[in-house]
Design a protein around this motif. Structure first.
Motif, short mmCIF file in Angstrom:
data_model
loop_
_atom_site.label_atom_id
_atom_site.label_comp_id
_atom_site.label_asym_id
_atom_site.label_seq_id
_atom_site.Cartn_x
_atom_site.Cartn_y
_atom_site.Cartn_z
N SER A 96 0.68 -1.45 0.40
CA SER A 96 -0.46 0.39 0.10
C SER A 96 0.95 1.08 0.02
CB SER A 96 -0.76 -0.11 1.37
OG SER A 96 -1.40 -1.33 1.23
N SER A 97 2.31 1.26 0.83
CA SER A 97 2.87 2.35 0.78
C SER A 97 3.57 2.41 -0.83
CB SER A 97 3.79 3.05 1.74
OG SER A 97 4.61 1.43 2.03
N VAL A 101 2.77 5.93 -3.10
CA VAL A 101 4.10 6.78 -3.20
C VAL A 101 4.14 6.07 -5.48
CG1 VAL A 101 6.48 7.11 -3.61
CG2 VAL A 101 5.03 6.70 -1.25
N LEU A 104 1.44 9.11 -6.46
CA LEU A 104 2.08 10.43 -6.47
C LEU A 104 2.48 10.92 -7.58
CD1 LEU A 104 1.56 12.27 -3.99
CD2 LEU A 104 4.30 12.34 -3.68
N ASP A 108 0.00 12.60 -9.40
CA ASP A 108 -0.14 13.90 -8.49
C ASP A 108 1.38 14.59 -9.30
OD1 ASP A 108 -2.29 13.16 -7.29
OD2 ASP A 108 -1.14 12.04 -5.53
N SER B 37 -2.22 15.08 -2.55
CA SER B 37 -2.41 13.56 -2.50
C SER B 37 -3.36 12.80 -2.54
CB SER B 37 -0.98 13.38 -1.76
OG SER B 37 -0.97 11.98 -1.41
N ALA B 39 -3.33 9.56 -1.85
CA ALA B 39 -3.36 8.99 -0.66
C ALA B 39 -3.84 9.40 0.94
CB ALA B 39 -1.72 8.36 -0.71
N SER B 97 -0.60 4.04 2.72
CA SER B 97 -0.03 4.64 1.45
C SER B 97 -0.65 5.72 1.90
CB SER B 97 -1.28 4.63 0.42
OG SER B 97 -2.89 4.67 0.86
N GLY B 100 3.74 6.08 3.44
CA GLY B 100 4.73 6.14 2.48
C GLY B 100 4.85 7.47 1.71
N VAL B 101 3.63 8.37 1.65
CA VAL B 101 3.59 9.49 0.65
C VAL B 101 3.76 10.52 2.37
CG1 VAL B 101 2.25 11.71 -0.13
CG2 VAL B 101 1.83 9.05 -0.46
N ILE B 103 6.05 9.87 4.07
CA ILE B 103 8.32 9.91 4.78
C ILE B 103 8.42 10.30 3.28
CG2 ILE B 103 10.08 7.70 4.54
CD1 ILE B 103 7.48 5.70 6.65
N LEU B 104 7.54 10.23 2.45
CA LEU B 104 8.46 10.79 1.01
C LEU B 104 9.08 11.90 0.94
CD1 LEU B 104 9.19 9.22 -2.71
CD2 LEU B 104 7.14 10.77 -2.78
N TYR B 105 7.34 12.57 1.67
CA TYR B 105 7.58 14.22 1.78
C TYR B 105 8.64 14.09 2.73
CZ TYR B 105 3.48 15.17 -0.92
OH TYR B 105 2.22 15.66 -2.21
#
Lengths: 151, 151
Positions: A96-97, A101, A104, A108, B37, B39, B97, B100-101, B103-105
């Motif tokens: 899911s994670s 991403v 995104l 996005d 986003s 997610a 999800s 995940g986003v 942590i990416l940010y």
């Protein structure tokens, strides 16, 4: 019951789990720049754990089938149920994670058609295989938990 | 058994589930730019579904407690087990999800301290509450599935 430990259907299910997980890792590591996202690295680690777990249980199923032994005792089933539940939860979280991403990047931020030109198709295929692998492990988890309740 | 439907512990567990889900939505909608986003939007939808489900079952538990009725019949338990499993899977997928986003940010793209200055702390708190809410729903799901096996 379909997918029970120590039966042919259980062995097929376990083999499908680690094979799909291996394909998922294969697609992810060939996508350039995957290591820039923590979620994708976590997917590889989680699928690696799933390969270890499912391959180990597939070997045990094969041994039980060849020796005509039953694996239906409460201690073993409890161990399988807890292990399946933990590994499938980690797999779903990883898939899911990574999906979050991947969406995104592709929808996005539009990183697939503009710089840094991430290989979205490979990442999406890898995530799809991770979801299939998780689904099969979830099936095993449900069967084992159900058997544990009836032992 | 702790957390069974129609008991006080079950009612407390259900109320905690929808309260934590509501707090998670609250933090997310107050984070500027969350709608950029997919997610995060999915997290809000999933937590909304969890509120509906848990609030409905909390009302049912309250009714059973006041009328001193038992909810331990196989049809109801089967319905609760399937519903809990579906909603908790969707919640875990949404929380993961979003994590995940997030942590990416915050780690990979460093969007918290550089433009577009996303409000990472609010998003992280929202995700943490979503995980707590999922954990409590997962607990209910396990208890119901276990009871279903023993009915």
């Amino acid at each position: 019951m379909f997918g029970s430990p120590g039966r042919m259907s259980g062995l097929v299910l376990r083999c499908a789990q680690w094979l799909f997980a291996a394909v998922s890792i294969g697609f992810m590591v060939t996508a350039p720049g995957f290591f820039n996202s923590t979620a994708f690295c976590y997917l590889i680690a989680s699928m690696g754990l799933q390969i270890l777990w499912s391959f180990g249980l597939a070997c045990l199923d094969l041994h039980a089938l060849r020796m005509k032994k039953s694996l239906r005792n409460s201690v073993l089933l409890c161990l399988f149920a807890i292990g399946d539940w933990v590994v499938s939860t980690l797999s779903l979280a990883a898939a899911s994670s990574s999906a979050g991403v991947a969406i995104l990047y592709s929808r996005d931020l539009d990183y697939c058609r503009s710089p840094p030109y991430i290989s979205c198709s490979k990442i999406e295929i890898s995530v799809a295989f991770a979801f299939i692998s998780w689904f099969l492990l979830g099936l095993s988890s449900l069967v084992t938990f159900w058997l544990l309740g009836t032992v």
